[in-house]
Design a protein around this motif. Structure first.
Motif, PDB file in Angstrom:
ATOM      1  N   GLN A   1       0.859  -1.185   0.000  1.00 28.47           N
ATOM      2  CA  GLN A   1       0.000   0.000   0.000  1.00 28.47           C
ATOM      3  C   GLN A   1       0.892   1.230   0.000  1.00 28.47           C
ATOM      4  OE1 GLN A   1      -2.467  -0.889   3.522  1.00 28.47           O
ATOM      5  NE2 GLN A   1      -4.089  -1.543   2.135  1.00 28.47           N
TER       6      GLN A   1
ATOM      7  N   GLY B   1     -11.829  -7.563   4.207  1.00 29.61           N
ATOM      8  CA  GLY B   1     -12.153  -7.135   5.566  1.00 29.61           C
ATOM      9  C   GLY B   1     -13.600  -6.695   5.702  1.00 29.61           C
TER      10      GLY B   1
ATOM     11  N   ASP C   1      -3.064  -4.685  -3.869  1.00 29.38           N
ATOM     12  CA  ASP C   1      -4.263  -5.453  -3.510  1.00 29.38           C
ATOM     13  C   ASP C   1      -5.486  -4.953  -4.270  1.00 29.38           C
ATOM     14  OD1 ASP C   1      -3.699  -3.174  -1.759  1.00 29.38           O
ATOM     15  OD2 ASP C   1      -5.627  -3.615  -0.848  1.00 29.38           O
TER      16      ASP C   1
END
Ligand code: AMP
Ligand code: MG
Length: 481
Positions: free
Chosen positions: A73, A84, A243
């Protein structure tokens, strides 16, 4: 729906099974009927879309699951991430018999939630819903969504907002970060997982002499094509973390993205991006960086009879396809936008001269191309402080177009220049109304953006065609979602 429940056949370390946790007072937001049709939803499925898109109805054919993955990130290794706040709730066949994932975002916390609450707010759901729809209609590879629901449940962000859920669709939810997780934490699964990726998403590569190298090259090339298309429509993703990119050359998770209005290549749309890592002009090199990071995870897959150093070299060679693929698509697309012949040696220079004018004069990227397409040269010139710069561009432009088949070039322009993009202030207005339980503006934008290349006087508002005035407060978007 016709199910093809294949992800749940993978080793259980790669996911966690759980049911969605519905929000209080779930209610309809918007439903993409045409997409549901493509996905072969039955009448009964369509009737119960609110229940499906709010986590109240799941399917016996597919036990919902949260995937684990990792990622880089903002250029830093972030370790384990994972779904999540979203669950894969089905894998179904579309009309073309392609497998499409249905992923319910905002469905409650999972073992991968870290500090998060597992929820998504209405604001970010509408932004992601409209972004996926707009990009698909523009012909840019992207996830999409079949519907979203709102609720009466408060979700805390900087302020209290409304919770919402969105049913995202994508040909794949395997992110570059899946490979990072497996390589880091469960490397014994890497070979079989990669094999599945080839079988599911790149079966043609199985026939290659070195299937993994063929696969790597394909991922590199598809990502390069996607980013070239972003640049052409002026799209800035905003969070190009590993991601958020998937292995089919598409992207998942649109948060603080923006369609660029005034041409500012170093514009930072995401106010959480303090260093400007993900500006519009950085996207091509960040794509390269992400792929380089990803390719490192394929090093352990060196075949037994292969020299290890040679294998590393060959993986690096896969990455060498990135730049030429990007440039080929970008240059071709730009000449189409300009109405210039691709083969002409001066076309690219001339296009760059136009972009320099847009940059120095701070003109609207989308509208300027439409004006060029409509031959409204005087209008562009009137917006320029340096009129001579525009005149000299125009002289070169007309010279290149002289003796060409301009009808053909003009037709190409119409396919390449959208009239409508999703400006932040358009999305913001739709969000503010939806927060007051009025989804009509979401619906209007959805329809308008379904046909971005066609002028729709009955649907458009004047504000859709112009950037905010220079002195108007900018719509602030950040990673908060
Ligand atoms: P994103 O910025 O949406 O790409 O999310 C990055 C990571 O943070 C992913 O693993 C998400 O699932 C997770 N995440 C983001 N927001 C939340 C939230 N509100 N609750 C739980 N996890 C979240
Ligand atoms: Mg993400």
């Amino acid at each position: 729906m016709q199910f093809n429940s294949r992800y749940s056949l993978l080793p259980s370390k790669l996911y966690h099974h759980q049911q969605p946790l519905p929000l209080k007072g779930a209610k309809a937001g918007h439903f993409n009927t045409a997409l549901a049709e493509q996905l072969q939803w039955s009448e009964a499925d369509k009737q119960s879309w609110v229940d499906i898109c709010s986590g109240q109805k799941t399917f016996a054919e597919f036990p919902p699951l949260a995937m684990v993955y990792a990622g880089h990130q903002f250029g830093q290794w972030a370790g384990q991430l994972g779904d999540g706040r979203g669950l894969l709730i089905a894998q179904i066949l579309d009309q073309k018999q392609q497998t499409i994932d249905l992923h319910l975002k905002g469905a409650g916390s999972t073992p991968y939630s870290r500090m998060g609450d597992g929820r998504a707010v209405l604001r970010s759901v509408i932004r992601e819903y409209l972004a996926g729809h707009a990009l698909n209609a523009l012909g840019v590879p992207s996830s999409n969504a079949v519907g979203f629901t709102s609720s009466t449940q408060g979700v805390q962000r900087e302020k209290l907002e409304l919770g919402a859920m969105m049913l995202r669709t994508s040909d794949c939810h395997i992110r570059l970060g899946h490979f990072e997780w497996i390589n880091q934490y469960q490397s014994d699964l890497l070979a079989d997982f990669t094999q599945k990726c080839l079988e599911w998403h790149y079966p043609e590569c199985l026939l290659a002499e070195q299937p993994i190298l063929a696969f790597a090259t394909q991922v590199v090339q598809r990502t390069a094509v996607m980013i070239a298309k972003w640049q052409l429509v002026g799209f800035a993703h905003g969070v190009m973390n590993t991601d958020n990119l998937n292995i089919t050359g598409s992207t998942l998770d649109f948060g603080p993205y923006g369609f660029m209005e005034r041409f500012r290549p170093n514009w930072i749309n995401n106010h959480s991006d303090y260093q400007g890592r993900y500006t519009y002009q950085q996207q091509p090199s960040i794509g390269h960086w992400n792929l380089w990071t990803w390719l490192n995870n394929l090093i352990p897959l060196c075949p037994q009879d292969y020299d290890k150093e040679q294998w590393k070299q060959d993986l690096a060679t896969c990455l060498e396809h990135y730049e030429p693929t990007f440039l080929e698509h970008y240059k071709l697309g730009l000449s189409q936008k300009m109405g210039l012949p691709h083969f002409h040696t001066d076309s690219f220079d001339c296009a760059m001269a136009f972009l320099r004018i847009l940059q120095t004069e701070q003109l609207d990227y989308t509208q300027s191309f439409i004006r060029l397409q409509n031959k409204q040269y005087e209008i562009i010139k009137d917006d320029c402080l340096d009129r001579r710069q525009f005149e000299s561009f125009l002289a070169q432009y007309e010279q290149i177009r002289a003796n060409q088949d301009t009808a053909e070039l003009d037709a190409a322009m119409q396919q390449a220049n959208p009239v409508y993009i999703l400006r932040n202030h358009m999305a913001q207005k739709a969000i503010e109304r939806a927060e007051r339980n009025d989804f009509s503006e979401v619906d209007r934008l959805f329809n308008l953006l379904s046909q971005p290349f066609t002028q729709q006087p009955d649907l458009e508002n004047a504000e859709d065609l112009a950037p905010l005035a220079n002195d108007a407060p900018e719509v602030m978007v950040s990673c908060s979602s």
